[in-house]
Design an enzyme around this catalytic site. Structure first.
Site, PDB file in Angstrom:
ATOM      1  N   ASP A 198       0.837  -1.193   0.000  1.00 19.68           N
ATOM      2  CA  ASP A 198       0.000   0.000   0.000  1.00 19.68           C
ATOM      3  C   ASP A 198       0.878   1.251   0.000  1.00 19.68           C
ATOM      4  O   ASP A 198       1.836   1.353   0.777  1.00 19.68           O
ATOM      5  CB  ASP A 198      -0.889  -0.027   1.250  1.00 19.68           C
ATOM      6  N   GLU A 218       1.625  -0.358  -5.143  1.00 15.81           N
ATOM      7  CA  GLU A 218       0.713   0.743  -5.434  1.00 15.81           C
ATOM      8  C   GLU A 218       1.639   1.955  -5.596  1.00 15.81           C
ATOM      9  O   GLU A 218       2.131   2.498  -4.602  1.00 15.81           O
ATOM     10  CB  GLU A 218      -0.277   0.967  -4.294  1.00 15.81           C
TER      11      GLU A 218
END
Length: 590
Positions: free
Chosen positions: A308, A343
């Site tokens: 993330d 990401e």
């Protein structure tokens, strides 16, 4: 010699070691119910260590005293290397008040049984289908999952779930965070709670609500999925922790090693993640904690990891494509062959880094998402669509594409809502509809939200099918978010992180079975065309318009396509007809 951090079994007991370089004293706190025994620890370098005659299942925590920021002996602190907790984290104002006792609020870590497991080679290979799911929301309403297992990790090993995954030809499930998190402090006063888990405190500790059986439940579930030919990718958060900004709670690192958080020259916390704080991966100790976490989960059998806001891990403070963490992962014998997915953005300066991660890393490709949405909405170009479907080699300028193609994820509109809402409807989040993305490249076919108009429903259904066919016809790794294959809706909420309720839970009894069957067929068609799963740059693609000629520059710039087709020498390919709102994925005759 630097001690191994965490709690580890030794002869006649357990050795506890924790990093706290600036503390004047650290105590191990052993619990028998609510009774607490404090044991002074000895300092070795930057770490504190003590042996105790306790075994597996012992509940424990730490307390630390010192002159620096964050030190407060009144705060019970969770081991940053904890693997299991006896209860979830819960938000409370006392956690942030200096001098307030918190032993009744904070989870206790548990000593776990050792296991020796060499990681198996990953099942997942680039080019496969990743299926993103929220562990709780995925099965909490599933009528064929035993009630006691609904909403837990163990539910994923149930035959009815595995059967569904196999019909989709899922290569790997990507589990949204299963490590223990705490609610953001603004949620409890609104009667809300965090449903996604992107606010963790301790990077290895499993959340008791999702994984009540702890490490053994994780290992057993991963093993059951692997037996079915399905890999497991964990979505992990190493960009920040739930200790948040200066007004946040003291739960773990803040009370032991506050320097783990990145700070600006004026001493303020850096906020490149939008959470009030970020971990400073330019520090060797932070990187060591990240790598130790990855090794632990690899030994549990997982195929790899999705990171993330991965840009944060390569900051020091600016993004560095040659940041030390990349080389350390690549050189690690346990991690070198794991699946690594970035990401590739955060909200800090220079935070958008799509295409900048190392060779071998896969990357979420939001340009694919946006260009496909624009084309089927009617304001994108044929050329952009073709580039995305062929692997986005304009972004990944390499021999092999590293794209992860997706249409929708947990963050944003569901696929069904994408064609039913032009505007977000996040009022239930309690932020006056200001949260979530304002521009979603969505369209509603003339009616905002639900409708009984059969023509609007027909056109919405065509557009959903056209986008799904586009995804399954695209070269490289593809990703589908759980429920999009059968028309899940979140009622227009494009930021359902605070909706741990029927807004975000999948309704298995209300599935669009025709749409689901269509997606099963797409999965079969893609499987019959292995060239689409090959990330290698294609050399023999031929495009033709409906009348058979090569598209002109003007036709490539067009916002529509009637009969535009792609073929290769092996005769695989597809035909796009935007007027008919369709993409037909060809299957060779056997």
């Amino acid at each position: 010699m630097t001690p191994q951090l965490g709690a580890h079994r030794v002869e006649n007991g357990t050795r506890f070691a924790v990093r706290s370089p600036d503390a004047d004293q650290v105590w191990l706190c052993l619990f028998d119910g609510d009774d607490e025994q404090r044991v002074a620890m000895a300092k070795i370098g930057d770490d504190w260590i003590v042996d105790a005659a306790v075994g597996v299942g012992q509940a424990y925590g730490y307390r630390a005293a010192g002159a620096g920021p964050g030190f407060d002996p009144a705060k019970l602190l969770v081991d940053p290397y904890a693997l299991e907790l006896d209860r979830p984290y819960r938000q409370d104002p006392r956690l942030a008040i200096h001098g307030e006792e918190t032993a009744d609020l904070v989870p206790r870590a548990r000593v776990t049984a050792p296991f020796d497991s060499a990681p198996s080679p990953p099942l997942f290979r680039p080019g496969g289908l990743i299926y993103e799911l929220n562990v709780r929301g995925f099965t909490v309403r599933h009528p064929e999952v035993p009630e006691a297992l609904r909403g837990t990790l163990a539910a994923l090993a149930q035959p009815v779930i595995i059967e569904h995954l196999k019909k989709l030809r899922v290569s790997a499930v990507e589990l949204m965070p299963i490590t223990a998190w705490i609610d953001e402090r603004h949620l409890p006063p609104r009667g809300l709670s965090n449903a996604w888990g992107y606010n963790p405190v301790t990077p290895m500790a499993l959340d008791p609500r999702l994984v009540p059986g702890g490490v053994e439940e994780l290992r057993a579930t991963v093993a059951a999925l692997r037996t079915a030919g399905i890999g497991v990718i964990l979505d992990l958060v190493f960009n920040h922790t739930g200790e948040s900004d200066e007004q946040g709670p003291t739960l773990s690192l803040r009370g032991l090693d506050d320097a783990a958080y990145a700070r600006a020259p004026d001493g303020s916390l850096i906020n490149d993640a939008g959470t009030g704080n970020v971990l400073d991966a330019s520090q060797p100790s932070v990187r060591a904690m990240i790598l130790d976490s990855l090794r632990h989960f690899a030994r549990c059998g997982v195929d790899g990891f999705r990171f993330d806001l991965a840009t944060v891990m390569a900051r020091g403070p600016g993004f560095d494509p040659h940041a030390p963490i990349f080389a350390e992962i690549a050189a690690d014998p346990i991690l070198a062959d794991r699946v690594l997915i970035a990401e590739p953005w955060d909200i800090g300066p220079g935070g958008y880094q799509l295409g900048a991660f190392p060779e071998g890393w896969l990357e979420w490709n939001d340009r694919y998402r946006d260009d496909v949405r624009r084309f089927w909405r009617g304001d994108g170009s044929v050329s952009a669509l073709a580039t995305r479907m062929c692997g986005s080699f304009d972004v990944f300028d390499e021999v092999r594409t590293r794209t992860v193609n997706f249409l929708a994820t947990h963050d944003g509109f569901t696929l069904a809502d994408l064609v039913a809402y032009e505007h977000r409807h996040n009022e239930a989040n309690g932020e006056d509809n200001r949260d979530g993305h304002g521009e979603n490249l969505s369209w509603n076919h003339g009616v905002e939200g639900p409708t009984d108009d059969p023509e609007i429903l027909r056109r919405r259904g065509l557009d959903i099918r056209a986008m799904l066919a586009t995804l399954f016809a695209s070269r490289g790794t593809i990703q589908l978010t759980a429920g999009d294959e059968f028309g899940r809706s979140q009622r227009g909420n494009n930021n359902a992180y605070a909706q741990d309720n029927e807004v975000s839970w999948l309704d298995w009894t209300a599935r669009d079975m025709n749409l689901e069957a269509f997606v099963f067929d797409l999965a079969d068609r893609r499987a019959a065309l292995p060239e689409l799963s090959d990330p290698q740059r294609p050399a023999d693609i031929r495009w033709a318009t409906g009348d058979g000629h090569i598209p002109t520059q003007q036709e490539w710039a067009s916002r529509s396509a009637e009969g535009l087709s792609m073929r290769t020498d092996s005769r695989t390919g597809f035909t796009i007809d935007s007027t008919a709102r369709s993409l037909l994925l060809a299957v060779p005759q056997i």
